[in-house]
Write a protein that holds these residues in place. Structure first.
Motif, mmCIF file in Angstrom:
data_model
loop_
_atom_site.group_PDB
_atom_site.id
_atom_site.type_symbol
_atom_site.label_atom_id
_atom_site.label_comp_id
_atom_site.label_asym_id
_atom_site.label_seq_id
_atom_site.Cartn_x
_atom_site.Cartn_y
_atom_site.Cartn_z
ATOM 1 N N LEU A 1 40.194 77.191 76.669
ATOM 2 C CA LEU A 1 41.034 78.265 77.196
ATOM 3 C C LEU A 1 42.096 77.689 78.134
ATOM 4 N N GLN B 1 34.079 85.776 81.840
ATOM 5 C CA GLN B 1 34.807 85.858 80.572
ATOM 6 C C GLN B 1 35.142 84.465 80.054
ATOM 7 N N ARG C 1 33.862 83.208 76.400
ATOM 8 C CA ARG C 1 34.864 82.851 75.395
ATOM 9 C C ARG C 1 34.797 81.372 75.039
ATOM 10 N N ASN D 1 32.022 81.218 72.573
ATOM 11 C CA ASN D 1 32.459 81.796 71.303
ATOM 12 C C ASN D 1 33.402 80.867 70.547
ATOM 13 N N TRP E 1 41.684 88.353 73.546
ATOM 14 C CA TRP E 1 40.329 88.881 73.758
ATOM 15 C C TRP E 1 40.387 90.142 74.609
ATOM 16 N N ASP F 1 35.163 90.928 75.384
ATOM 17 C CA ASP F 1 35.163 89.603 74.772
ATOM 18 C C ASP F 1 35.133 89.659 73.243
ATOM 19 N N LEU G 1 37.506 89.583 69.761
ATOM 20 C CA LEU G 1 38.803 89.070 69.320
ATOM 21 C C LEU G 1 39.647 90.222 68.787
#
Length: 222
Positions: A50, A127, A131, A134, A208, A212, A214
């Protein structure tokens, strides 16, 4: 040709094949594993994790290390179909051996969100964590991802305490590359139909929602 002669020729052919693929002998899920290697990274390169706007060099390094830890954690959960890779054992041993360095990385990341996230910094941190996990979830590329995770785990355990960041710097691009579907090189398996119609989830925060999930604009269903 006698039966004994035919057996000798067959044995010689197998020996030759084994020699040809000696470099791949360490692989478990492939005869000839795909090549995912990449150049060393610092942590702020695109596609590694991220975005971390205004992160310091220390925070960026922590971000890189924490992403690798997250990937190895996901592998411990997703790769248990291949016990020989020892992804669970490796992950647990990494936590034990490199716990101090990993805890330091988490403190740096927490400090980043406290500094940049205002009153909602804890939510932003949560978050980020979700993420990041994920971002390593995969289905079609599971074999390549798991093979790579097993190798990176062994590399990490060969590092002295305090040197885990070196594994992250040298192997993280490879780790991310392993999320792209690839077939066994021995059979030249082609998965272009998957690669054409499938992209890795975007790591951009705007993709997102608050749960969370997509967003559709980024290829999701939310």
């Amino acid at each position: 040709m006698s039966f004994r002669s035919r057996r000798l020729i067959a044995a010689t052919a197998l020996l030759s094949l084994g020699t040809s693929f000696s470099a791949e002998a360490a692989a478990y899920l492939f005869w000839r594993p795909p090549v995912f290697t990449g150049t060393p990274v610092k942590g702020d390169e695109p596609g590694l994790g991220l975005p971390m706007p205004k992160a310091t060099a220390k925070e960026t390094a922590a971000h890189l290390l924490w992403n690798m830890r997250a990937g190895l954690n996901v592998a411990a959960l997703q790769c248990q179909f291949a016990p020989a890779l020892m992804t669970v054992r490796n992950y647990n041993e990494i936590l034990r051996q490199h716990g101090e360095e990993l805890n330091g990385a988490y403190q740096s990341i927490s400090g980043y969100f406290k500094r940049t996230g205002g009153k909602a910094w804890q939510t932003a941190l949560d978050q980020y964590t979700t993420r990041t996990y994920n971002g390593f979830s995969t289905l079609y590329a599971q074999m390549g991802f798991c093979e790579t995770a097993g190798s990176i785990g062994r590399d990490a355990l060969d590092r002295r305490k305090g040197d885990l960041h070196t594994t992250a710097e040298t192997r993280m691009r490879e780790f991310r590359n392993s999320l792209v579907p690839a077939g066994d090189g021995l059979y030249a398996l082609r998965l272009s139909y998957i690669q054409t119609n499938m992209q890795l989830p975007s790591l951009d925060a705007k993709c997102w929602d608050k749960k969370d999930r997509l967003r559709k604009a980024c290829g999701g269903t939310a």
